[in-house]
Design a protein around this motif. Structure first.
Motif, PDB file in Angstrom:
ATOM      1  N   LEU A   1      68.784  45.237  36.679  1.00  0.00           N
ATOM      2  CA  LEU A   1      69.853  46.229  36.600  1.00  0.00           C
ATOM      3  C   LEU A   1      71.053  45.700  37.368  1.00  0.00           C
ATOM      4  CD1 LEU A   1      70.935  49.084  35.933  1.00  0.00           C
ATOM      5  CD2 LEU A   1      69.860  49.857  38.050  1.00  0.00           C
ATOM      6  N   ARG A   2      72.187  45.623  36.682  1.00  0.00           N
ATOM      7  CA  ARG A   2      73.420  45.150  37.313  1.00  0.00           C
ATOM      8  C   ARG A   2      74.529  46.168  37.055  1.00  0.00           C
ATOM      9  NH1 ARG A   2      71.251  41.429  34.418  1.00  0.00           N
ATOM     10  NH2 ARG A   2      72.773  41.442  32.760  1.00  0.00           N
ATOM     11  N   VAL A   3      75.270  46.490  38.101  1.00  0.00           N
ATOM     12  CA  VAL A   3      76.412  47.405  37.967  1.00  0.00           C
ATOM     13  C   VAL A   3      77.606  46.763  38.659  1.00  0.00           C
ATOM     14  CG1 VAL A   3      77.340  49.690  38.483  1.00  0.00           C
ATOM     15  CG2 VAL A   3      74.896  49.434  37.959  1.00  0.00           C
ATOM     16  N   ASN A   4      78.714  46.707  37.974  1.00  0.00           N
ATOM     17  CA  ASN A   4      79.965  46.237  38.553  1.00  0.00           C
ATOM     18  C   ASN A   4      80.889  47.435  38.703  1.00  0.00           C
ATOM     19  OD1 ASN A   4      78.793  43.783  38.139  1.00  0.00           O
ATOM     20  ND2 ASN A   4      80.431  42.930  36.911  1.00  0.00           N
TER      21      ASN A   4
ATOM     22  N   LEU B   1      58.694  44.193  23.012  1.00  0.00           N
ATOM     23  CA  LEU B   1      58.347  44.152  24.435  1.00  0.00           C
ATOM     24  C   LEU B   1      59.523  44.332  25.380  1.00  0.00           C
ATOM     25  CD1 LEU B   1      55.780  41.205  24.400  1.00  0.00           C
ATOM     26  CD2 LEU B   1      55.307  43.657  24.448  1.00  0.00           C
ATOM     27  N   THR B   2      60.738  44.119  24.905  1.00  0.00           N
ATOM     28  CA  THR B   2      61.898  44.211  25.797  1.00  0.00           C
ATOM     29  C   THR B   2      63.035  44.983  25.145  1.00  0.00           C
ATOM     30  OG1 THR B   2      62.859  42.134  25.011  1.00  0.00           O
ATOM     31  CG2 THR B   2      61.404  42.003  26.937  1.00  0.00           C
ATOM     32  N   GLY B   3      63.920  45.485  25.989  1.00  0.00           N
ATOM     33  CA  GLY B   3      65.136  46.143  25.532  1.00  0.00           C
ATOM     34  C   GLY B   3      66.278  45.816  26.473  1.00  0.00           C
ATOM     35  N   VAL B   4      67.482  45.769  25.939  1.00  0.00           N
ATOM     36  CA  VAL B   4      68.677  45.486  26.737  1.00  0.00           C
ATOM     37  C   VAL B   4      69.708  46.571  26.433  1.00  0.00           C
ATOM     38  CG1 VAL B   4      70.521  43.815  27.204  1.00  0.00           C
ATOM     39  CG2 VAL B   4      68.212  43.003  26.674  1.00  0.00           C
ATOM     40  N   THR B   5      70.288  47.140  27.492  1.00  0.00           N
ATOM     41  CA  THR B   5      71.273  48.198  27.327  1.00  0.00           C
ATOM     42  C   THR B   5      72.530  47.891  28.138  1.00  0.00           C
ATOM     43  OG1 THR B   5      70.380  49.478  29.191  1.00  0.00           O
ATOM     44  CG2 THR B   5      69.470  49.938  27.014  1.00  0.00           C
ATOM     45  N   GLU B   6      73.618  48.556  27.774  1.00  0.00           N
ATOM     46  CA  GLU B   6      74.848  48.440  28.550  1.00  0.00           C
ATOM     47  C   GLU B   6      75.511  49.805  28.636  1.00  0.00           C
ATOM     48  OE1 GLU B   6      77.593  45.727  26.706  1.00  0.00           O
ATOM     49  OE2 GLU B   6      78.117  47.135  25.143  1.00  0.00           O
ATOM     50  N   ALA B   7      76.331  49.988  29.654  1.00  0.00           N
ATOM     51  CA  ALA B   7      77.020  51.265  29.841  1.00  0.00           C
ATOM     52  C   ALA B   7      78.390  51.047  30.473  1.00  0.00           C
ATOM     53  CB  ALA B   7      76.191  52.182  30.736  1.00  0.00           C
ATOM     54  N   GLN B   8      79.289  51.994  30.201  1.00  0.00           N
ATOM     55  CA  GLN B   8      80.612  52.010  30.826  1.00  0.00           C
ATOM     56  C   GLN B   8      80.887  53.412  31.334  1.00  0.00           C
ATOM     57  OE1 GLN B   8      83.712  50.816  28.140  1.00  0.00           O
ATOM     58  NE2 GLN B   8      83.127  48.661  28.217  1.00  0.00           N
ATOM     59  N   VAL B   9      81.562  53.492  32.461  1.00  0.00           N
ATOM     60  CA  VAL B   9      82.035  54.769  32.994  1.00  0.00           C
ATOM     61  C   VAL B   9      83.553  54.681  33.066  1.00  0.00           C
ATOM     62  CG1 VAL B   9      81.987  56.371  34.932  1.00  0.00           C
ATOM     63  CG2 VAL B   9      79.925  55.079  34.331  1.00  0.00           C
TER      64      VAL B   9
ATOM     65  N   MET C   1      74.621  46.783  33.002  1.00  0.00           N
ATOM     66  CA  MET C   1      73.728  46.222  31.993  1.00  0.00           C
ATOM     67  C   MET C   1      72.322  46.229  32.571  1.00  0.00           C
ATOM     68  SD  MET C   1      74.182  42.596  30.076  1.00  0.00           S
ATOM     69  CE  MET C   1      74.332  42.853  28.335  1.00  0.00           C
ATOM     70  N   SER C   2      71.336  46.513  31.728  1.00  0.00           N
ATOM     71  CA  SER C   2      69.962  46.522  32.214  1.00  0.00           C
ATOM     72  C   SER C   2      69.018  45.929  31.181  1.00  0.00           C
ATOM     73  CB  SER C   2      69.515  47.950  32.564  1.00  0.00           C
ATOM     74  OG  SER C   2      69.594  48.778  31.426  1.00  0.00           O
ATOM     75  N   THR C   3      67.927  45.368  31.684  1.00  0.00           N
ATOM     76  CA  THR C   3      66.858  44.814  30.858  1.00  0.00           C
ATOM     77  C   THR C   3      65.593  45.589  31.182  1.00  0.00           C
ATOM     78  OG1 THR C   3      67.879  42.628  30.953  1.00  0.00           O
ATOM     79  CG2 THR C   3      65.573  42.718  30.270  1.00  0.00           C
TER      80      THR C   3
END
Length: 77
Positions: free
Chosen positions: A16-19, A41-49, A61-63
């Motif tokens: 999990l990474r947040v900038n 087996l895996t998933g990757v997501t992203e987000a913006q605020v 972004m998270s894995t």
């Protein structure tokens, strides 16, 4: 990612990474996320605020590892 899981599947966050881009002084925040990848087996997501005015406050972004409930070991203590 949780909305795409089959019954009995769970996710465990692997990374999990947040900038943090800017400060806010009040007002409403709007969050938007999307799934970039969902495999077996895996998933990757992203987000913006963003602020109400569209200014980016943070991005992330998270894995995730996708597992079945039976795959998890739990502690009795």
């Amino acid at each position: 990612l949780g909305t795409l899981l089959k019954e009995g599947e769970l996710t465990v966050t692997v990374d999990l990474r947040v900038n943090f881009i800017s400060n806010i002084r009040g007002g409403k925040l709007i969050g938007q996320g999307r799934v970039i990848h969902k495999g077996k087996l895996t998933g990757v997501t992203e987000a913006q605020v963003r602020t109400e005015n569209g200014e980016i406050v943070a991005v992330g972004m998270s894995t995730h590892l996708i597992v079945s409930r039976g795959d998890l070991r739990t502690s009795d203590t």
